[in-house]
Design a protein around this motif. Structure first.
Motif: not given
Lengths: 396, 377
Positions: B325-335
């Motif tokens: 579930s945290l994948l999307k937010p983490l991905d956007s932060i890294v981007r």
């Protein structure tokens, strides 16, 4: 430097704030000559200045930043001021240097102001951490707007006494001096910037955070500031302007302290410093509302730094100071450069500068290249070519 | 058995304050928690929102003082179950000093569990045993939609986070403990989901016991990110008129998990797991389709009960999950961070404190690794 000016302060209502040992003066000013201020007075008073600053710094348990306040068009503020800036960088390299500079307008009374300004710009670009440019023309317009409002006399338009950002507060100033109103605006700017350090709030922001968040590239540290509200209405039956209106005002040109057009240029970063009873939800709602109309750099789409201080300024329920690092300042600098070129092309008044020991012609050309590079850097950021470096991939 | 908690930075301290207010108001007994007189350390100047300043300069500078404080607290407790830190990752002190101190504590107490509670709006901690993430955006939405707070203040946001944290830091019964409060709740089995239920019965002594919590949730060192769902969350006025039942609550939680919803409103009921097990709601969580194949289902899920009602709610349920579930937010932060780094914006602010571009690249690599691991689950 000039004894006359210092004398006036020592006789004014705030004389007890300044210790006479902290004042350094000479017989006359710098004659509107940057070279005199920078080289002559700089060399002469260097030791004394360092001593005084050190003494004051030793009293502090935690020195966070230096505030330098000066004008660009004259000799002392501009020349000696930038000399002191360099000095502070050498002696206290870890302490931030925030400079409030008053830029000359086209109708400035000092003929050599373009020379002084450009020579000073080079120093500011290289040695300051953050510069808040202010121009007299904007201040005049704001004062005019307030006077117009108070002069209208319509019911519901009467401004509450002492709440305008031009009214001096606390001092028993009976006779208003010519520039008092304009100076008060700048004073309010500084008050708002330091409010989070002086009072408590739910989201504090230190002064070093300003430099950290608003300066993505070291030399591009010129921030456009705008203050709202300009006044509070005296008639309590008229509801105070809505909070959202305050946010919109902060992004309108009439509230800016420098003439520039941020909305049609690129925002690199923006800080909103709120005082008073404003909640985080109001803040977020307004940021969402305003974001579509404000062009931000592609790599900093959410480049908003915010702070909430609970204590509002005297006479108001809330206030907002917006600091924006925007590429629009390059037009202001281009104009300044044009005025410089007009004089320099004819070598007008140059001999006054070159006759000062330590000043050479190379100084002028270096200053000119410095500001040209600065303008170029800002323009470069506006072009949409992003180095589209792909993200790192992990071998699976 | 006690856990030492460490609050770092503006965010960490604000949340910690709210957390302990809730906990002490819950336990009506004489054990009201107060901060020790000397149990704090502050400086006049912050880290200026600069991780490098926090990590490279302020961390080492104040390392000894902080370690002393922690040691004193640990000596006071009979047995250390773990260390719980609270911080934000966006600022300078929380993230920079926080990660530095975590590193030091890991060296000093190699057998203690370290749980980092972080508030997101970058980095992840390699040295902690588990990272429990809270996103400001999500909590804010909870405030506005569920709790009907019109003018949300930072205190409101903090209170919600503290409530969620308090819900997991409660003493609990497990299936193994046979009616007694478990001394060290989670066994060595590694479940992936963990659920606490509170009902209105007796009040009891307050103990924090997170050691087992961590062993169960964090079964593999590459997967340390935990997220939290707590229901119900609503305004105190609605609370008086609401009635809850366990099946309802558990059903909601399960759907929230599957549909990656963060709050009760707006759950997408159309999403379903590949195979639906028709059984009681609790068994709904035991559906093997929800879990990774390399873990046995009975190890993936466990339930905990606590008899103490939480913070005025008659019944409440919390789900902590180690999932995608945290994948999307983490991905956007890294981007976003990568975009900024590619333009070299702000990098000079960090290099002046001793961080090089290499360090940035290392951090990015580590994060991409985590994203990749979770994506391939």
């Amino acid at each position: 430097m000039e004894e006359g000016v210092l004398g006036e302060i020592l006789q004014g209502p705030l004389r007890s704030l300044f210790s006479s040992t902290q004042l350094i003066s000479d017989v006359s000013g710098s004659g509107n000559n940057w070279a005199v201020g920078h080289h002559t007075y700089g060399m002469t008073y260097r030791e004394q200045i360092v001593d005084e600053v050190r003494k004051a710094a030793e009293h502090c348990d935690c020195l966070q930043c230096f505030f330098l306040i000066h004008s660009m068009g004259g000799g002392t503020g501009s020349g000696l001021g930038t000399f002191v800036l360099k000095l502070l960088e050498e002696e206290f390299p870890e302490v931030y240097r925030i400079v409030t500079s008053v830029y000359p307008t086209t109708e400035d009374d000092v003929i050599t102001s373009p020379y002084n300004s450009i020579l000073a710009m080079k120093e500011l670009t290289e040695h300051a951490d953050c510069v808040l440019p202010v121009d007299n023309q904007s201040l005049v317009e704001i004062v005019g707007k307030i006077n117009h409002m108070s002069g209208m006399g319509k019911p519901g338009c009467v401004i509450k006494k002492d709440t305008t950002i031009i009214s001096g507060h606390g001092g028993a100033v009976k006779n208003e001096k010519p520039f008092d109103a304009m100076n008060n605006i700048v004073a309010n700017l500084l008050l708002n910037i330091t409010s989070s350090s002086r009072f408590e709030g739910s989201l504090n922001m230190d002064l070093n955070e300003i430099a950290m968040n608003l300066v993505p590239f070291p030399r591009l540290h010129y921030l456009v500031s705008s203050l709202t509200p300009l006044y509070a209405l005296a008639d309590v039956s008229v509801p105070p302007r809505r909070l959202d209106q305050m946010f919109s005002d902060a992004f309108s040109k009439e509230h800016q302290l420098i003439r520039a057009d941020p909305k049609h240029n690129l925002y690199l970063a923006c800080a909103l410093m709120l005082r008073g009873n404003v909640q985080v939800s109001d803040l977020r709602r307004n940021i969402e509302r305003l974001k579509p109309s404000l062009p931000f750099a592609a790599w900093n789409q959410e480049g908003w730094k915010t702070s909430l201080c609970s204590v509002p300024p005297v006479g108001h329920t809330h206030s907002l100071l917006a600091l924006a690092n925007n590429t629009c300042v390059r037009s202001t600098f281009s104009e300044l450069r044009e005025r410089f070129v007009k004089l320099y092309r004819r070598k007008a008044h140059l001999h006054h500068y070159l006759s000062v020991g330590g000043m050479e012609l190379a100084g002028f050309s270096e200053a000119f290249s410095s500001i040209s590079n600065l303008i170029e850097d800002y323009s470069h950021l506006e072009s949409p070519q992003m180095p589209n470096a792909p993200r790192l991939t992990i071998a699976t | 058995m006690s856990v030492v908690s460490l609050q770092l930075g503006q965010c960490g301290n604000q949340i910690g304050h709210e957390l302990f207010s809730i906990i002490s108001s819950d336990s009506n007994g004489p054990n009201r928690k107060k901060y020790g007189d000397k149990a704090h350390f502050s400086q006049k100047q912050g880290s200026g929102n600069n991780w490098a300043n926090g990590f490279c300069v302020l961390g080492p500078r104040h390392e000894e003082v902080v370690e002393d404080l922690v040691r004193r607290e640990i000596e006071r407790s009979d047995r250390l179950a773990g260390i719980f830190t609270m911080m934000s990752v966006a600022g300078g002190t929380g993230s920079g000093v926080g990660t530095y101190i975590t590193q030091c504590l890991r060296d000093l107490y190699p057998s203690a569990f370290i749980l980092n509670q972080v508030t997101w709006p970058y980095g992840a901690g390699e040295l902690s045993d588990a990272i429990l993430v809270h996103e400001n955006d999500t909590v804010h939405q909870i405030c506005s939609r569920l709790m009907n707070i019109t003018h949300i203040s930072i205190t409101d946001v903090n209170k919600v986070m503290a409530h969620q944290l308090a819900s997991i830091l409660q003493p609990a019964h497990t299936a193994h403990s046979g009616g007694q409060y478990c001394r060290n709740p989670l066994g060595a089995d590694p479940p992936t989901f963990f659920c606490t239920l509170h009902t209105r019965t007796l009040a009891d002594i307050f103990l924090l016991s997170t050691g087992e919590l961590l062993t169960s949730l964090v079964c593999h060192p590459e997967y340390k990110l935990l997220s939290l769902c707590n229901i119900p969350q609503m305004s105190s006025t609605s609370l008086a008129y609401s009635v809850f039942n366990w099946p309802g609550l558990l059903k909601h939680l399960r759907q929230m998990l599957i549909a990656t919803a963060k709050m009760e409103e707006g759950i997408d009921w159309t999403v379903s797991a590949p195979s639906v097990v028709r059984a009681t709601e609790e068994n709904g969580f035991k559906d093997p389709a929800l879990y990774v194949p390399w873990l046995q289902t009975e190890n993936s899920f466990s339930t905990w009960n606590s008899s103490v009602p939480l913070n005025g709610y008659e019944k409440s349920a919390t789900l902590i999950s180690n999932s995608q579930s945290l994948l999307k937010p983490l991905d956007s932060i890294v981007r976003k961070a990568w975009d900024m780094f590619a333009s070299r914006a702000y990098v000079h602010q960090y290099t002046k404190f001793g961080i090089s571009e290499e360090d940035f690249l290392d951090s990015f690599t580590a994060l991409e690794q985590i994203i990749s691991s979770y994506t391939h689950l």
